[in-house]
Design an enzyme around this catalytic site. Structure first.
Site, short mmCIF file in Angstrom:
data_model
loop_
_atom_site.label_atom_id
_atom_site.label_comp_id
_atom_site.label_asym_id
_atom_site.label_seq_id
_atom_site.Cartn_x
_atom_site.Cartn_y
_atom_site.Cartn_z
N ASN B 149 0.84 -1.19 0.00
CA ASN B 149 0.00 0.00 0.00
C ASN B 149 0.87 1.24 0.00
OD1 ASN B 149 -2.70 1.34 0.44
ND2 ASN B 149 -1.61 2.12 2.23
N GLU B 150 0.61 2.14 -0.92
CA GLU B 150 1.31 3.43 -0.93
C GLU B 150 2.78 3.31 -0.53
OE1 GLU B 150 -1.07 6.12 1.44
OE2 GLU B 150 -2.50 6.44 -0.17
N GLU B 307 -8.20 5.41 -4.71
CA GLU B 307 -8.74 6.00 -3.49
C GLU B 307 -9.11 7.45 -3.72
OE1 GLU B 307 -6.29 5.75 -0.02
OE2 GLU B 307 -5.69 3.68 -0.36
N TRP B 315 -6.31 13.95 7.75
CA TRP B 315 -4.90 14.24 8.01
C TRP B 315 -4.48 15.61 7.51
CZ3 TRP B 315 -3.23 15.07 3.17
CH2 TRP B 315 -3.86 14.36 2.14
N HIS B 358 -11.73 10.15 8.80
CA HIS B 358 -11.69 10.17 7.34
C HIS B 358 -13.06 9.73 6.82
CE1 HIS B 358 -10.49 9.37 3.23
NE2 HIS B 358 -9.31 9.91 3.47
#
EC number: 3.2.1.23
Lengths: 679, 679, 679
Positions: B149-150, B307, B315, B358
């Site tokens: 992921n990322e 996403e 954030w 979020h």
């Protein structure tokens, strides 16, 4: 004269041909000739090259380089190459790298990176300096030794901690004396064993650079670290002198660099040299003051301008070009204030690593058809023409301004009264007030013989060292004029307050008592109101930063505060003491006030401006064999005129005879030889 | 098509049901149906769940989840779960955690936290990916693989140092080559043994993020670290492909994320996917440019929007809500620019830890009666209606804008000339000038075939890699229009300056020589004055940041500087070269200039705006089977009109036939199918 | 009464005569007499003095000091000296120093420097406290025990990590419970063994102070650290009580200091004491609120003002002098709000280390002829006159404002929705709105019995602990007025969101559902528009920071938003619930609104202002034996009038009988004894 092998203003600079290939060396030689370059500073960062391993030294490249340069008419300022240790050394002997203020052990990288208390580093550095001296001492091209490079940075390693404890034992003798000097009863810090003492950094007493719990400890660590680096310098100095006794040795200093006490260092340099890097927006009077400080390090002895950029820097946030003419103008500013050399960093630009966008005489394009090269070559020609006539000429100021590194450390470390207090800035306010009026001043240490001056100014002289107060009293007693300010006379050399009333040991000569010190918030100000008109001063002036609340004890009140609860209390006093006078400026006033105030004092003392000139003209004289060389520097983009008086003077660059009103071209320079001014 | 199991724009997003209990799972299913969600990205952070100890794997929960989703009509994008290692691994094998840029060894915590050069981490990660592929390769619900992921963050451990040395040996072969590439003669950094090389961080050569003593070392470390993480990706990719050959594999990228060279990465991804998180105040054209860059990574191949948030982030400093309609509008912006999926982070909000604020399709309230859910469900319905018709449609730009990560690293690392230089921002200025005029551009790499384009723009192309200059010459020779700017052509791929005159290898095609580069202080500006009126350009424009001082060497001068000492020197030139032209913009001009300048060039090349529309309308087309899908996006709060020309087009969302002036509602979208525009 | 040995407001402060020599001690005594000083806090930092080595205790100096003071009429508040450990201890037992939030092991230095989970430190500290108690418990001069000093700072050592794991086992019993409480399924953080848990700091989960990946972990670490320090306090407390049962024990707190949960601490202090250090620009109502919080720690019990400066601080950026009269004014402000002592830091100034520029009763000049000493001596005389009459008098507020440290931690640690949210500031807005109207409030904990109050205000009560919502419901049911705001009721005590709709457990009593929370960018604002005129409120008011988008579920809408997409949605609601009302303020409004809003509620509840007075007058009463002592404090530089009503009151400082309009001099104080106001 720095070295009579080359009886003129040396011209050249840092030269690192090991970074490029032989074909370019010939081009370098050709262009040095074109530019009139006669000195190259070499070997500055060549340690890894000349000592490729612990047991191998290889001087072949250096031999060739020095010979080649000499044949081409270029003398060398030979560096000892110890400004950065080789990678192999850091790898094999990790102790040579530093521990930083955060307590982090560093690995190989950067420069000025050696632990000054590492025995391994010291051994290797001194050995190399000795070998170089032995090998090149008699080379006809050698004109100066350049130890290491821009000594700087502190170390917090265990080696330094151990050395610090030894240094403290020598300084204090007993723990009891040390505990008193540091006032360790505060916060229960009493030391019962020398081993309990740790270095002051972010893991113990300090944070955010200059914040500390114990001023005494932090102050001593600065002394110790300044001395540790000086010890490294001296090891190399001595290793050189063992072989090469008649070549001057220096290391390049950095003006008001805070971490080293250059007055202490200066005692061990044969000649001062320094690196001058103003920005586009640096006040020219600040540069002037810095030159004067460098000249003052050895009581007025001419110095070397070791580095400046021909065009732009790389390490500033915004690296503007020096405008046309500015490189020449600032070079003459250095000469006017005592430089006997004009040297650049660098002669040819690197093509890689972090200084490749730093200006050079030979730019990346590689040829001479650039603005920068043309300006360099023109200046080279002029310096050739000037010959030796300015060498060893000295200043003749009648005013001394005191600057003291330990005082600065103590102010920087002080917790209270105001974070806005900046010692250099406060000193510069007084310097600038004279500068704007074409009045010269020397920058002097607290050890200077004050009787050389009519006026001595000691802005924010917070720390009074043993004997200094008595010296001031004697100076004033004998007719001198002494000026100091708020937050002066507060502590002794250990940063312990002199109790019994501020300004402590200076209280008697000043005839006042300062009861309290008010810190003004940003944006707040007060007024300084003259009690009566006095020469150039009348009515009122703004002031800010700090305001001492003082009571005269014999002193006359010249001005008072205009607002707040201390309105009417004295803001400026003068005390007659013996034949002289002592002034106390209780706050930080605006420039207009300081100019008027100092104009009044100069008038009283018969100190005249060198010339009558508008803002933008800088004037200063160098004196030699009874003759004065008057420099007029025009820092503006337009032509300006100045009145040099009725006596005829010779323009030594232009050749004309001038008097009365003279014209200084845009960013131009006149050097006018004639009778002594104001002497 | 990414995977023909689901021939439509995929709709859904990250789903972490392991964070809540079974009763909510049924609710999730019900609401997915309501929202038209057909893809869930799962298992992203489940390593600790599916491998509770070194020797135990437990796929039971995952088995159940995939089956359950599939039965409910939801396909899965299956992550390999390696984006964060389990606590037991960090505890048992401390080597899996990183050492940070300050040299601090990290403990367990966070995510994207694994040392990419830890053999233990690599072994466990590849093994897990293999096991997952083996187990789920034939599941009918599986539509894509999502590795880790990322990917992000650098490591400075001893394992990375050792791997760096190996990487350097492969790159340079000999230390001599390496020493030359890094210019280690500077500051005496010559390496005599590979073991002497340490990683560049705050303990060696770097400070403050991008500050470094040795650009070459730091640049190589960025290459090496980008590659280290890519190696980790490839290990998992290969482990998957060993079992699952026909399911596309991706990992989610992050737009202009600085630390990884995505053009290199793209070669190893079957399909690009990325995470789009603009703020309330992010310029929409910057988002557009980022989509175009992601599309450009694989030469125009459609990508996955992996996403985005349905409502707000957590954030950012100030996490504003997406205004009504904006989620839909920005989803279509992604589709318009090449996305074949619309996926959210996240489908249901966490209740604990740092992402609980979020936004999500299913909010903390848990039911469907929310603004956010309603907007999601409406979009789900529309995407259902759109079916497969947009899939695989591509852009058709005639302008390419070059973006290069290594060039960015070199600029970021540069010491001088100005800290204000921001590569992405300078590229965006050119992109935006086209965007505002409804002219499309591709974001391309330096490896792209330039002949696809009429115009190629390369803002601040500081680093010229081998072969690139020749490619530009060929492109222009053949009739292309090439544009570059100040501070271009300066260095080679090792950040070594190309000597002989800037802009180095580009000098010939541009027909100029740049002698000096002036950096302007903040607040300073210059003027760019047209020599004569030229199309949309006349009189003068402001410029700032950097000003190259150039000399034409064959080029025609179109504009000159208006002030300062380089007044009258060229500020804009054009060189005729073969059949084409090469422009040099010597400074950073205001937007008004760039719009006029590029309008002129487009007019010359016959490149027309897609539509005629006021500011606030974004237009872009996707092309498939000879038909054009013209997207009109209204980014304002009021209704706006655009002129789409005389040909009839079908509004595929509304169903109407339209021509001439069409109305785009507040924050609305039209997708108009019809004949190719500007093709 | 704190101790009936000295039945008056104690006057004195910190005294460190070990820092100077015996001759000055006599001067100290003389000047204490002159100033009316009757209490000295001693031995605060004397650990190294009284325990010069591990096995040696030497109380001779302390014996002498206490005797000497007592003979001079000065009682002692005896500190246990454990606020800083001796150098020998750090040297011999490195475990006593801390590891900081960056994971760096500290060396000896500073104060408040001990690792609270070091067994060695705990052993030595408790032993010393016990020895002191045993030795001095019966000394007639002893009036209070002062444990350590300003407990503060966190530790991240291995000892603390081990203790944290034990604490967690006690709190959660099983790892499964812990994993759920921390929501470790997020990012795959599941712990399978207690040993896998590491402390949250910059090497694991945290950065930049309050940023964290796992709110649950960081919140628990704050609880644990607050408790670790409290354990240290309690060890000393118990060691003292073993010998000295009837002397009150305290430690000096620091107002809103964020790191310790003072409501928990207060349970273990016999009397609260605290250190009050406002700056020149601190709002006086913030100081008032802090006093009220300190009084509230033990449900209204009078407290000790343990430290304040007579003149200036040293550790602020700009250390302004307290203007004439301000020291007296602020001393009475403390007394007015519950202080039964007026103590200074410090009685005599240090001459070295970091607090030497902190003001003192006896300044560096050493004599009594200073402004500061005169003001101190005048106040000493007044306090002598006041005698015991104010002792033990209490407040009588009808409004409680909830403040909760754990709620603050959770808000500080929250990732989203806005970094601009400052809990103390938001609480202060409500407090100040009452203060400006001369209406008193108590600062209370969430454990307080709410039925004491007519109105309870809980600004931003983000965290709802078990039982609290039911308590609020009962309070409102019974007729109470409850007010809370946006971003309240969101999480439970583990920072896990209460799903099902915000404001969670408070939803029922408030009769609303908050669907979304919008964060406004800096500079953005919205409007709060009244639906109809209501008492002091009409038309519209600005609001900013956060805007909840709420739906009434039974509540009446009093005001709505004026702009943006949620224009028309409710911004202020009231819900009738049983006999009472619950208000929801959905955003952060300007002061003008809050004053009107609270004025309306007070009017409804029959709560009257104490007096009618202009801005600048602070009013507060202390009540004892049915009589009221009304304090009127004029915080301005000019004379002001207030209307105290028709009943006659006695000015106990001036002796006059007053009623109706009374004049309060510039920076003056009236203490008016009379009938109870508003009771």
């Amino acid at each position: 004269m720095i070295n009579d092998k080359l009886p003129k203003i040396w011209y050249g600079g840092d030269y690192n041909p090991e970074q490029w290939e032989a074909p370019e060396w010939a081009e370098d030689e050709r262009m040095f000739k074109l530019a009139g370059i006669d000195v190259a500073t070499i070997n500055v960062f060549s340690w890894a090259l000349i000592q490729p391993s612990e047991d191998t030294y290889d001087f072949s490249t250096l031999d060739e380089l020095i010979d080649r340069l000499y044949k081409n008419g270029t003398y060398v300022c030979l560096a000892t190459a110890t400004g950065a240790h080789p990678a192999w050394m850091a790898h094999r002997y990790p102790e040579v790298t530093r521990v930083d203020v955060q307590g982090r052990k560093r690995k190989f990288g950067g420069r000025h990176n050696s632990n000054p208390n590492s025995p391994v580093f010291r051994k290797f550095a001194a050995k190399l300096a000795g070998k170089l001296a032995e090998r090149y001492k008699d080379h006809p091209g050698l004109v100066a030794w350049h130890v290491s490079n821009e000594f700087s940075g502190y170390d917090y390693s265990e080696q330094s901690a151990a050395a610090f404890r030894v240094w403290l034992q020598e300084r204090y003798g007993t723990l009891d004396t040390l505990n008193k000097a540091w006032n360790t009863r505060f916060w229960g810090h009493t030391f019962y064993d020398w081993e309990e003492i740790v270095v002051p950094n972010e893991l113990s007493e300090e944070w955010n650079g200059n914040r500390t719990n114990f001023q005494g400890i932090s102050l001593d660590y600065r002394r110790f670290m300044s001395n540790s680096l000086l010890e490294c310098y001296k090891l190399e100095y001595n290793a050189i002198k063992e072989h090469s006794t008649n070549i001057p040795v220096t290391t390049n200093l950095m003006g008001f660099y805070p971490e080293l006490d250059y007055f202490e260092w200066a005692k061990h340099l044969d000649v001062i040299s320094w690196d001058n890097y103003p920005s586009l927006d640096t006040p020219v009077s600040l540069t002037a003051m810095t030159h004067d400080l460098m000249r003052g390090l050895k009581n007025g002895q001419p110095f070397m301008l070791m580095e400046q950029t021909p065009s732009q820097q790389n390490w500033q946030p915004y690296n503007s070009l020096k405008r046309p003419g500015v490189m020449r103008l600032w070079s003459y500013q250095a000469v006017a204030r005592g430089a006997d050399t004009v040297l650049f960093f660098q002669l040819r630009r690197s093509i890689g690593a972090c200084e490749k966008y730093h200006g050079a005489v030979i730019e990346h394009v590689g040829h001479e058809h650039t603005r920068v090269f043309r300006e360099c070559a023109e200046l080279g020609k002029e310096l050739e023409q000037l010959g030796s006539q300015l060498l060893d000429a000295r200043g003749q100021a009648e005013i001394g301004i005191i600057y003291d590194w330990e005082n600065r450390w103590a102010l920087d470390l002080s917790s209270g009264p105001s974070v806005a207090l900046d010692y250099v800035n406060e000193v510069h306010k007084y310097y600038d007030a004279l500068y704007q009026q074409n009045i010269e001043a020397d920058m002097i240490s607290v050890e200077e013989n004050l009787s050389k001056y009519k006026i001595v100014i000691a802005p924010v002289l917070y720390m009074i060292k043993p004997g200094f107060a008595a010296k001031v009293e004697a100076f004033v007693q004998a007719g001198g004029t002494f000026i100091t300010t708020y937050f002066s006379g507060i502590v002794n050399e250990n940063d312990l307050v002199t109790v019994g009333g501020y300004p402590g040991e200076l209280r008697k000569v000043l005839g006042i008592w300062s009861e309290e010190i008010d810190a003004l918030l940003p944006g707040m100000s007060n007024e300084l109101v003259m009690n009566k008109e006095w020469g150039a001063l009348s009515t009122s002036y703004t002031c800010d930063l700090l305001c001492d609340l003082i009571h005269p004890e014999g002193a006359e009140v010249l001005a008072q505060y205009g607002t707040d609860f201390y309105k009417g209390m004295p803001a400026l006093t003068v005390n007659s003491f013996g034949e002289g006078k002592a002034y106390y400026v209780a706050t930080s006033p605006e420039a207009r006030f300081l100019q008027g105030f100092l104009a009044n004092l100069c008038a009283e003392q018969g100190i005249q401006p060198l010339v009558s000139a508008p803002a933008g003209i800088e004037s200063v004289q160098r004196v030699k064999d009874g003759m004065s060389y008057l420099f007029l520097l025009n820092h503006t983009e337009g032509e300006l005129s100045a009145d040099i008086g009725t006596a005829v003077r010779t323009d030594i660059l232009g050749g004309e005879e001038l008097k009365g009103t003279v014209v200084v071209p845009s960013r131009g320079v006149l050097i006018l030889k004639g009778a002594l001014l104001n002497g």
